[in-house]
Each structure stands twice: as C-alpha cells, then as structure tokens.
Write an enzyme that holds these catalytic residues in place. Structure first.
Site, PDB file in Angstrom:
ATOM      1  N   SER A  39      -9.704   1.936   2.677  1.00  0.00           N
ATOM      2  CA  SER A  39      -8.835   2.630   1.763  1.00  0.00           C
ATOM      3  C   SER A  39      -7.796   1.741   1.079  1.00  0.00           C
ATOM      4  CB  SER A  39      -8.106   3.758   2.504  1.00  0.00           C
ATOM      5  OG  SER A  39      -7.264   3.218   3.505  1.00  0.00           O
ATOM      6  N   SER A  89      -9.791  -0.169   7.028  1.00  0.00           N
ATOM      7  CA  SER A  89      -9.250  -0.128   5.663  1.00  0.00           C
ATOM      8  C   SER A  89      -8.561  -1.385   5.166  1.00  0.00           C
ATOM      9  CB  SER A  89      -8.286   1.041   5.529  1.00  0.00           C
ATOM     10  OG  SER A  89      -9.032   2.212   5.316  1.00  0.00           O
ATOM     11  N   LYS A 135       0.846  -1.205   0.000  1.00  0.00           N
ATOM     12  CA  LYS A 135       0.000   0.000   0.000  1.00  0.00           C
ATOM     13  C   LYS A 135       0.876   1.248   0.000  1.00  0.00           C
ATOM     14  CE  LYS A 135      -3.886   2.150   2.435  1.00  0.00           C
ATOM     15  NZ  LYS A 135      -4.745   2.088   3.648  1.00  0.00           N
TER      16      LYS A 135
HETATM   17  N1  GLN Z   1     -12.923   4.612   6.022  1.00  0.00           N
HETATM   18  C1  GLN Z   1     -12.377   5.071   7.267  1.00  0.00           C
HETATM   19  C2  GLN Z   1     -11.931   6.511   7.114  1.00  0.00           C
HETATM   20  O1  GLN Z   1     -12.152   7.047   6.099  1.00  0.00           O
HETATM   21  C3  GLN Z   1     -11.240   4.199   7.681  1.00  0.00           C
HETATM   22  C4  GLN Z   1     -10.042   4.408   6.839  1.00  0.00           C
HETATM   23  C5  GLN Z   1      -8.885   3.589   7.269  1.00  0.00           C
HETATM   24  O2  GLN Z   1      -9.029   2.604   7.979  1.00  0.00           O
HETATM   25  N2  GLN Z   1      -7.718   4.025   6.867  1.00  0.00           N
HETATM   26  O3  GLN Z   1     -11.360   7.094   7.983  1.00  0.00           O
END
Ligand code: GLN
Length: 509
Positions: free
Chosen positions: A157, A181, A82
């Site tokens: 994400s 994410s 990532k």
């Molecule tokens: N979707 C959540 C956010 O937007 C979690 C994102 C994540 O775990 N990086 O903060």
C-alpha cells in the site's frame, strides 16, 4: 549542483554537502518541489504537498548551520511521508474519504524524530485506503503510477512513497508495512525498503490497521540511505506499549561492513517454499542470479524449509481484518473528518450513512470479514486457528535462524502488473503479498533490495527485488547482507538499477 543533480543525489550525499555549506537545505527543497510540480501530475505519488512547511523546515536547518549548531545525519534532506502517519496541522486522509479534511492535532513519534533530525517533510504520500491493498489503486483519491511504466502499478500500500523515491521526487520516504506494504512496492519500483523488527519503530500516531502487525519503516534508493533513515526513526517510545526498549545504532555500520567485507562466515538460507512453478519465471531467474552473487560474496547458501509459510496468507487475512474491524470502529462520523446526515438524524443513522459513504469497497470487505471471524461461534474456528498458525510460522523461523543468519527469496511473486488487472479480483491482489506476509506474522525484520530487471519483451523491463529476512531484533544482520549486495551491484552495474529505467532518462518518468 544543478537541480537535476540534486534530485538524483543520495540522501547522505545531500546531507554531507548541506553540513559542509556547499548546498543549502532550501536549494535542495526547491529542487524537489520543482520536480514534483513537473512530474507528479504524471505519477500521482502525493496526496498533499506542504511546500511552505517544507521551505520553513529547510530554512530552519540552514539557520542552525549558520549558527554553528550541530546538524543531524540527514538534516536538510527531503522526505515523503505516507498519509497514514499524522503530522500536526497537515491533512491526513489514510487514502480515505472518511478522513477528508481532517487535520491532526499532534505529530506521530516518527514525525517528531524526523523533525528533530532536521529531515524536511515535503508532503503526504498516496496509499491504499487505510493501507489495505497491494497496488495503491484502493486510494479513494487517485491511483499512483509506476515510474518505470506509467500504465503499471507501483505496488502498495505504500505505493506513493515508493513512486516518489523512484521518480526522484524525494530521496527518502516513510512507508508502513502490515503484510508487505513497504517491501512489495519497493520491489516493484526498484528501490530499497525495510520493515523493522515489530516494535522497533513507534506506532504512536500511525493510524492503526492491524496493530499486532503494523510497522513504519524507511524507503530510499540506496541501502546506506535506508539504514540512515532507519536509525533516525527507530528507538524506544513510552507512548507505544509494544515498543522495544532499546536503541538501534549500528545499522549503517552493518551495511558498510557488508560492503567492505562481503559475507564470508555468514550462512544464508533460501526459503524453499518461495520458489516453484507458481512463481513468475522471470522473477525466479533474476532471484537465482542474486543468490549466486551472495555465494560469490562469501556466504554459504543453503536451502531451508519454513513449512508453515504456505498457510501465511490464510492466517493473515483472518488476523489483519479482525484487528481492522475493531480499529476502524473509531471512524463513526462523530470524531473525525466526514459526517453524513442532518442534526435531526439519530446517531445510528449518521454512523451508518457516514461509513457507507466514507469507506471504499476493500475497507468494507475487511470490516465484514473481521467482524465475521470474531463473532461468537466462529472465533475458535477462524481467529484462534489463525493465531495458532501464526505461532507455528514464528516457530519455523526461529528454528531456521538457529542455523542461518538470514533468509532470502523473491519479495514479490511477480513484477509490477498493469493498472486495473487485479482490482476486481481480491484474491489475485492478496497473492501479491505471498512472500512478505510470513515475516510480518512472525514480527521479523525484512527488507527488499533491487536485484535486476526482467527481460523486455511483451512487457517492458521491470525491476525485481530480493527479500532479506533476519531474526527478531537482528535488523543489523539484514543490512549487512543488503550492504554487501549493493556494493557488488555498484561494481557490476556502475550505478543503481534505477538509473536504467528508460522512462526516467531525460528527467521525466
Ligand atoms: N497488501 C496487504 C493487505 O492488503 C498488506 C498491506 C500492508 O502491509 N499494509 O493487507
């Protein structure tokens, strides 16, 4: 093995064949690079492919083997990283324009450990900008598409990591999980993804979003591969002050024990608050079936209330943006990547112009939310209350784990949604993390395993994931449950759920 068979194989199978000299690491890397060249133009999983670097890493593994040196458990196996983890000399953008062109001068600890284990890093996987999002549509570069249905999101994400694994572009990936994410994209793409106990994997070199929540973790097509990768990246790191001073052996063994012995003697709680009319009916039906299988595997299944999880979303969207507003202050147009403005402009003017041009709308929204929540007069009402709710959620979980070994429920309240459906509605997007946020706030290990498909109808059949949450540092317990479930599915389905993706048959997504 044919290139097609190589890209379909499990990571542990590839590693065993490489160690036995039946396959070369170079051959395995070439097969994956060829598949990326063919398929990634459709999926968009990668932001940067480091073909030469990957070949060099693979050749080093082959040379090590030829010299009779011992190889690590995943030596020669390709991986997608990532793009919020730094790798020396390789462009790292965090999915943001503000870091365009930046090449980090050092390796994240996760990268150092992958290299030491001989894992071959193919390139950087797409993600929502600074990991803020649930669909990968917030990437400043391009969205990633779900290999099951190219008009749908892969979740986020870590959507690039998930899609790379699901589309057989890499058998392994590293994602990061602040509020879901790793788990939510794993669920939406029919793969396995685990968020370790907070502090289990070093955050050194993981570009900070919300430091008290961020955790890197493994993603793969099988539970065994996920556990093997988890063991490679986990362990104490003096460079991360929140790193837990212990090693994490026994995760793979726990998955194997679950597969061999089932779940007799275990008590598993179904989270009462993660069910009900607000949750997608098809997801609920597939989840109920999986819970029956847990019982069939010998577990005693009980319903458990974790009452304060209903406030997790509100608390998370104060705590995470507050930490982000502080962490992202370092992107000032002076030190990294983008700089907008001329030599005659003031520092303040350059900072302002750089941030206005370099950050996307969701990142700006989070910075403003966080700055507001931390300001004098609002701090007590918002940030402090959110921290108090966080404590109550952690206490609820601690109470539940006095009489349960693990907790389960759907990973995501709904299956993969169409691209564009939620991008203009932040609240609808935030709701995609309803089930994953509580374990993040409590710092608990949690993973998603594929459990079945929604029936095809107006929408195509789409994968559903089961979330398994364990007590802090009981990552092995979570793998035991996952291992049992995966072995049972192997018998039932004669393969992986992913093998049933219609769009993936014939080699193309
Ligand atoms: N979707 C959540 C956010 O937007 C979690 C994102 C994540 O775990 N990086 O903060």
């Amino acid at each position: 093995m044919s290139p097609q068979a190589i890209t379909r194989a499990e990571a542990l199978t590839l590693a065993a064949q490489i160690a036995a000299g039946e396959l070369s690491a170079r051959e395995v890397t070439e097969a994956h690079l060829a598949r990326i060249a063919e398929v990634d133009p459709l999926v968009g999983a990668f932001l940067h492919v480091d073909a030469d670097g990957a070949r060099a890493q693979a050749d080093a593994v082959d040379a090590q083997r030829a010299a009779g040196e011992p190889l690590g458990p995943l030596a020669g196996v390709p991986l997608a990283l990532k793009d919020v983890l730094v790798q020396r000399g390789i462009p790292t953008t965090c999915g943001s324009r503000i870091l365009e062109g930046w090449r980090p001068p050092y390796d994240a600890t996760v990268v150092t450990r992958l290299r030491a284990a001989g894992v071959v890093i193919l390139g950087k996987a797409n993600c929502d900008e600074f990991a803020m999002g649930s669909s990968t549509e917030n990437s400043a570069y391009h969205p990633t598409r779900n290999p099951w249905a190219l008009d749908r999101v892969p979740g986020g994400s870590s959507g690039g990591s998930a899609a790379a694994v699901a589309a057989h572009l890499a058998p392994l990936a590293i994602g990061t999980d602040t509020g879901g994410s790793i788990r939510q994209p794993a669920a939406l793409t029919g793969i396995v993804g685990a968020k370790p106990t907070y502090g289990g994997v070093s955050r050194y070199g993981l570009v900070a979003f919300a430091s008290s929540l961020d955790q890197a973790g493994p993603m793969a097509r099988t539970v065994a591969d996920t556990a093997a990768l988890h063991e490679v990246i986990a362990g104490h790191d003096p460079r991360d002050a929140t790193s837990i001073p212990q090693q994490w052996p026994g995760l793979r063994a726990a998955a194997e024990a679950g597969a061999a012995e089932g779940l007799t003697g275990m008590r598993i709680g179904v989270i009462a608050e993660h069910d009900g009319p607000g949750w997608d009916a098809q997801v609920r039906a597939v989840t109920a079936d999986a819970i029956d299988r847990l019982q069939h595997l010998g577990a005693e299944v009980v319903t458990v209330s974790v009452p304060h999880v209903v406030h997790a979303l509100a608390a998370y969207y104060l705590i995470a943006p507050s930490e982000a507003s502080s962490n992202l202050a370092r992107f000032d147009g002076m030190r990294y990547g983008l700089r907008v403005g001329g030599d005659d402009d003031s520092v303040a003017a350059v900072m302002s112009a750089t941030r206005a041009a370099g950050f996307g709308p969701e990142v700006k929204r989070r910075i403003m939310l966080g700055t507001f929540a931390l300001s004098t007069g609002y701090y007590e009402a918002y940030y402090r209350s959110a921290q108090q709710v966080r404590r109550l959620i952690a206490d609820d979980f601690a109470a539940a784990f006095t009489h349960c070994d693990a907790l389960v429920g759907p990973t995501s309240p709904l299956p993969a949604f169409p691209l564009g459906e939620r991008i203009d509605d932040p609240l609808a997007m935030y709701l995609a993390d309803l089930a994953t946020l509580p374990a993040s706030l409590a710092g608990l290990p949690a993973m998603s395993v594929p459990i079945g498909l929604t029936p095809a109808g107006a929408a195509p059949a789409l994968p559903v994931g089961l979330q398994i949450i364990a007590a802090a540092t009981a990552d092995a317990t979570m793998y035991r449950v996952a291992g049992a479930l995966a072995a049972d599915q192997q018998q039932q389905w004669g393969g992986l759920l992913l093998d049933r993706a219609p769009s993936l048959s014939g080699g193309r997504p």
